[in-house]
Write an enzyme that holds these catalytic residues in place. Structure first.
Site, short mmCIF file in Angstrom:
data_model
loop_
_atom_site.label_atom_id
_atom_site.label_comp_id
_atom_site.label_asym_id
_atom_site.label_seq_id
_atom_site.Cartn_x
_atom_site.Cartn_y
_atom_site.Cartn_z
N LYS A 1 0.82 -1.21 0.00
CA LYS A 1 0.00 0.00 0.00
C LYS A 1 0.86 1.27 0.00
CE LYS A 1 -4.12 -1.94 0.03
NZ LYS A 1 -3.79 -3.31 -0.41
C1 LIG Z 1 -9.90 -2.33 -1.75
C2 LIG Z 1 -9.34 -3.02 -0.55
N1 LIG Z 1 -10.06 -3.07 0.58
C3 LIG Z 1 -9.61 -3.66 1.69
C4 LIG Z 1 -8.37 -4.27 1.73
C5 LIG Z 1 -7.95 -4.97 2.98
O1 LIG Z 1 -6.85 -4.39 3.60
P1 LIG Z 1 -5.90 -5.29 4.54
O2 LIG Z 1 -5.11 -6.19 3.66
O3 LIG Z 1 -5.04 -4.28 5.25
O4 LIG Z 1 -6.78 -6.02 5.48
C6 LIG Z 1 -7.58 -4.25 0.57
C7 LIG Z 1 -6.28 -4.86 0.53
O5 LIG Z 1 -5.49 -5.42 0.70
C8 LIG Z 1 -8.07 -3.62 -0.59
O6 LIG Z 1 -7.36 -3.61 -1.74
#
Ligand SMILES: Cc1ncc(COP(=O)(O)O)c(C=O)c1O
Length: 384
Positions: free
Chosen positions: A183
């Site tokens: 990210k």
């Molecule tokens: C659009 C989107 N929402 C939510 C997430 C979830 O984030 P995390 O991996 O930090 O739980 C991600 C990615 O990894 C994502 O690309």
């Protein structure tokens, strides 16, 4: 071996290493003073009244729904072009995700599709800022206000980003950010929840730490009472100081890292502009600026995206695909009724989308290498 450019890589420097080491040496590595300070810095950076650092973006989405009181019997509108966490957290809250299609060029949630999906059970809309470019939050805010709905931003891709005079979390009821390794800012794993309402934010904070009314730092500090009450069946979503220390350094560089991503995007847009049939991502305008988390191209008719990706890999270029739409996955097809609907934009885009490398540590030579490889592979694929 010739040059290899991975799809993504974090930018970790001496400041991050020193900051994490200092926490490791401090005697307190859990959630404590560094996390509290980092939260304050995010509140200042985003202009957000209530912020909560968490251990993933998924946790932030889940808590947003719970803290806003969304649960069984409720429907939540979600774009089908997103990562599964956007809809899975709706299911974890006990509600039903209602999938809708996206806009053709930007792949952001289609506001008219949201309007068509409204039912008397609709309680919220989750807008995904796809690839780092904000959805039309002003139109969605008006729609939500007109129907008494909550607006939640899945801002996993968008930090920083701006649209129509606002930023993620600016006019929504809640915004969820991710600090996963790829990210724009990373703490390896991590998330941030911003909320407009103080009571909802307080509920989210209690739920993030077992539903206990006092945090661990307060309980374990020398001379403090170890007793506590449990006021809700909580979760374990808090961010430790080791991760916050890393993240605080990343936040210091947020604008500089975004500037580098924008330079890479500008270079790609110029280098790939004349390739026939290739659809490039939208450019920044004064009122719509991306975090440039992803650089998603859409290939022309008749090209096999996976073959193009394999050929780019042979040229030393890593790529990815964002996203296979949720309605195409077996779980959603069997368990989520709305997945049986029509999603012509998402289905067409999925056959074409390819995400090129874009990360702040890329050198000018890396950018040139990627652009040259994309030109060569696509020119060969279209038989020129
Ligand atoms: C659009 C989107 N929402 C939510 C997430 C979830 O984030 P995390 O991996 O930090 O739980 C991600 C990615 O990894 C994502 O690309």
């Amino acid at each position: 071996m010739s040059r290899q450019v991975p799809f993504a890589a974090p930018l970790i420097g001496a400041a991050e290493i020193e900051a994490v080491t200092a926490v490791l040496r401090s005697g307190w590595i859990g959630t404590g003073a560094v996390t509290a300070d980092t939260e304050q810095r995010f509140a200042d950076y985003l202009g957000a009244p209530h912020v909560l650092l968490l251990n993933s973006g998924t946790a932030a989405l889940h808590l947003a729904l719970l803290a806003l009181g969304i649960g069984p019997g409720d429907e939540v509108i979600v774009p089908t072009v997103t990562f599964t966490a956007t809809a899975a957290t709706v299911l974890h809250a006990g509600a039903v995700p209602v999938l809708v299609d996206v806009e053709p060029d930007t792949l952001r949630i289609d506001v008219e599709a949201v309007r068509r999906a409204l039912t008397p059970r609709t309680r919220a809309v989750v807008a995904v800022h796809f690839a780092g470019r904000m959805a039309d939050v002003r139109a969605l805010r008006s729609l939500c206000d007109a129907h008494g709905l909550r607006l939640i931003e899945d801002s996993a891709h968008a930090l920083p980003a701006e649209r129509d005079g606002t930023v993620p979390g600016g006019i929504a009821d809640a915004a969820a950010f991710s600090f996963f390794v790829t990210k724009p800012l990373t703490s390896a794993e991590g998330g941030l929840l911003t909320m407009a309402d103080g009571d909802a934010a307080a509920r989210a904070r209690v739920l993030s730490a077992h539903g206990i009314d006092r945090d661990a730092f307060a309980r374990h500090s020398f001379g403090r009472s170890p007793h506590y009450d449990v006021v809700a069946p909580g979760l374990k979503y808090n961010m430790p100081d080791t991760a916050s220390a890393l993240l605080r350094c990343q936040l210091d560089q947020a604008d500089a890292m975004r500037a580098r991503r924008r330079d890479i995007a500008t270079a790609y847009l110029a280098a790939l502009a004349d390739l026939p049939g290739l659809r490039l991502p939208p450019v920044d305008t004064p009122t719509d600026t991306s975090s440039w988390y992803l650089f998603v191209v859409q290939l022309g008719d008749g090209l096999d995206r996976d073959a193009v990706a394999a050929e780019l890999h042979r040229h030393g270029v890593g790529t990815s695909v964002h996203f296979r739409p949720l309605h195409q996955f077996s779980y959603y097809r069997t368990e989520v009724a709305s997945a049986a609907g029509e999603f012509p934009v998402a289905d067409d885009a999925f056959t074409r989308v390819l995400s090129l490398p874009i990360f702040p540590g890329m050198s000018d030579e890396d950018i040139e290498h990627v652009a040259t490889a994309v030109r060569a592979v696509l020119e060969q694929a279209v038989g020129r």
